[in-house]
Design an enzyme around this catalytic site. Structure first.
Site, PDB file in Angstrom:
ATOM      1  N   ASP A   6       0.673   5.340   1.769  1.00 38.96           N
ATOM      2  CA  ASP A   6      -0.001   6.002   2.893  1.00 38.96           C
ATOM      3  C   ASP A   6      -0.829   7.192   2.426  1.00 38.96           C
ATOM      4  O   ASP A   6      -0.360   8.004   1.610  1.00 38.96           O
ATOM      5  CB  ASP A   6       1.020   6.465   3.929  1.00 38.96           C
ATOM      6  CG  ASP A   6       1.642   5.305   4.690  1.00 38.96           C
ATOM      7  OD1 ASP A   6       1.153   4.176   4.546  1.00 38.96           O
ATOM      8  OD2 ASP A   6       2.616   5.537   5.437  1.00 38.96           O
ATOM      9  N   ARG A  17       6.211  -8.622  16.092  1.00 42.41           N
ATOM     10  CA  ARG A  17       6.854  -7.354  15.774  1.00 42.41           C
ATOM     11  C   ARG A  17       5.955  -6.215  16.242  1.00 42.41           C
ATOM     12  O   ARG A  17       4.730  -6.300  16.117  1.00 42.41           O
ATOM     13  CB  ARG A  17       7.089  -7.232  14.263  1.00 42.41           C
ATOM     14  CG  ARG A  17       7.643  -5.891  13.782  1.00 42.41           C
ATOM     15  CD  ARG A  17       7.779  -5.894  12.262  1.00 42.41           C
ATOM     16  NE  ARG A  17       8.387  -4.673  11.754  1.00 42.41           N
ATOM     17  CZ  ARG A  17       7.704  -3.606  11.338  1.00 42.41           C
ATOM     18  NH1 ARG A  17       6.366  -3.621  11.364  1.00 42.41           N
ATOM     19  NH2 ARG A  17       8.315  -2.537  10.879  1.00 42.41           N
ATOM     20  N   HIS A  77       0.855  -1.196   0.000  1.00 41.90           N
ATOM     21  CA  HIS A  77       0.000   0.000   0.000  1.00 41.90           C
ATOM     22  C   HIS A  77       0.887   1.241   0.000  1.00 41.90           C
ATOM     23  O   HIS A  77       2.100   1.160   0.211  1.00 41.90           O
ATOM     24  CB  HIS A  77      -0.897   0.013   1.243  1.00 41.90           C
ATOM     25  CG  HIS A  77      -0.129   0.195   2.522  1.00 41.90           C
ATOM     26  ND1 HIS A  77       0.629  -0.812   3.092  1.00 41.90           N
ATOM     27  CD2 HIS A  77       0.032   1.278   3.334  1.00 41.90           C
ATOM     28  CE1 HIS A  77       1.210  -0.360   4.185  1.00 41.90           C
ATOM     29  NE2 HIS A  77       0.877   0.905   4.360  1.00 41.90           N
ATOM     30  N   HIS A 100       4.758   0.063  -0.005  1.00 41.57           N
ATOM     31  CA  HIS A 100       5.494  -0.686   1.009  1.00 41.57           C
ATOM     32  C   HIS A 100       4.578  -1.712   1.656  1.00 41.57           C
ATOM     33  O   HIS A 100       3.356  -1.669   1.491  1.00 41.57           O
ATOM     34  CB  HIS A 100       6.104   0.261   2.054  1.00 41.57           C
ATOM     35  CG  HIS A 100       5.130   1.223   2.676  1.00 41.57           C
ATOM     36  ND1 HIS A 100       4.626   2.327   2.025  1.00 41.57           N
ATOM     37  CD2 HIS A 100       4.545   1.237   3.906  1.00 41.57           C
ATOM     38  CE1 HIS A 100       3.794   2.989   2.814  1.00 41.57           C
ATOM     39  NE2 HIS A 100       3.720   2.337   3.966  1.00 41.57           N
TER      40      HIS A 100
END
Length: 334
Positions: free
Chosen positions: A216, A280, A214, A270
């Site tokens: 941002d 994570r 995607h 990204h």
């Protein structure tokens, strides 16, 4: 039989996993053959040294935004103490059970609708995000009730990172030849967001991403991540993995800055790759304008038509609902 996960991905998205097993389309997975790179590193301490160092630092920020759309910064003004507290507080929040998180346990007291996980609109595994998050408008942090360590830490983090975002945005505008107060006037604390992310261990990696590819939908994103790794971006047409750096914050250009700069600065695709063994954590700050803010190119011959942030967000939501993924800026090309 796979172990139960928290959140309950395997149970809730059982049909997607069953469809995937029947079709045997294993080629949809994420390749392990991705080279690890270090992002351009910029020492913001040079902005305090005067003379040629200031100009050189600003030039490097703009250059990284043009060529990469991503860079990392050190001496950024956000203390190591605040970053460590933020990490510890979000780990504590995510350690609550799925029921406590989804029902907004009194120890959390987030705004209604803040807790998100998976991808409700997913129609296949490659559209599923193996992650959970608390997505909180900055204006709602002070309304969380009580003086808790979570609220206090979020306020400290948001205040310092907001100042950093505004400074970087003004530098990027200046490097385009604009002494713009646009960001100071339109990107207020009431319009920006914090998103605390957890990516649980994923037994079906690489067939599922922690966060699907995607761009941002903001001006700038500032990310603090742990040392697990998993963030990947497209550079020169291929995916590369970002090498974690515990001293640095990661900055990336959003769609709105690409439109505002008339494609000078790049909003780059990204994703986050899920890890089989290790969870994570990351915290992202989204530098956004008010919904009514009109985005228009600062150049005379614009690539994109004028649009409001509200219109852009609505188009993204419509596309995700209809197609299963975001289309973004191409919808607004003249």
């Amino acid at each position: 039989m796979m172990e139960e996960s928290d959140p309950p991905f395997m149970e809730f998205y059982k049909n997607l996993f069953d469809d995937h097993d029947r079709s045997k389309k294993n080629h949809n997975g994420v390749s392990d053959d991705v080279e690890e790179w270090e992002l351009p590193m910029i020492d913001l301490g040079r902005l305090d040294r005067g003379g040629w160092e200031i100009a050189d630092c600003k030039r490097e920020i703009a250059e990284a935004s043009r060529k990469w759309g991503f860079f990392q910064v050190i001496n950024h003004g956000v203390s190591a103490d605040i970053l460590e507290k933020m990490r510890c507080e979000q780990i504590k929040a995510f350690k609550k059970t799925y029921h406590e998180k989804s029902s907004n346990h009194r120890d959390l007291n987030f705004p209604v609708g803040s807790y998100r996980w998976g991808t409700p609109s997913a129609t296949c595994l490659k559209q599923l995000a193996w992650s959970e998050a608390f997505h909180v408008p900055l204006s709602d942090i002070s309304n969380m009730g009580g003086v808790t360590s979570l609220r206090t830490t979020m306020e400290q983090f948001a205040t310092t990172v907001s100042e950093l975002a505004e400074m970087l945005a003004e530098i990027l505008a200046e490097e385009l030849g604009h002494k713009s107060i646009f960001f100071k006037e339109n990107c207020l604390p009431s319009t920006c967001y914090l998103r605390m992310n957890r990516y649980p261990p994923c037994p079906v990696s690489p067939h599922v991403c922690g966060l699907m590819p995607h761009t941002d939908s903001d001006f700038l994103t500032i990310l603090h991540q742990d040392q697990v790794g998993g963030l990947q971006l497209v550079k020169d047409g291929k995916w590369i993995a970002v090498k974690p750096n515990k001293e640095a914050l990661i900055i990336n250009i959003g769609d709105l800055f690409q439109a505002w700069s008339n494609d000078v600065y790049k909003s780059v695709e990204h994703r986050v790759v899920a890890n089989r063994q290790t969870e994570r954590f990351s915290t992202a700050f989204f530098f956004c304008p008010s919904y009514d803010t009109v985005i228009q190119s600062c150049a005379e011959k614009s690539i994109y038509r004028r649009f409001s942030f509200k219109e852009f967000r609505q188009q993204v939501q419509d596309d995700v609902k209809k197609h299963g993924y975001k289309i973004g800026l191409p919808r607004f090309i003249l």
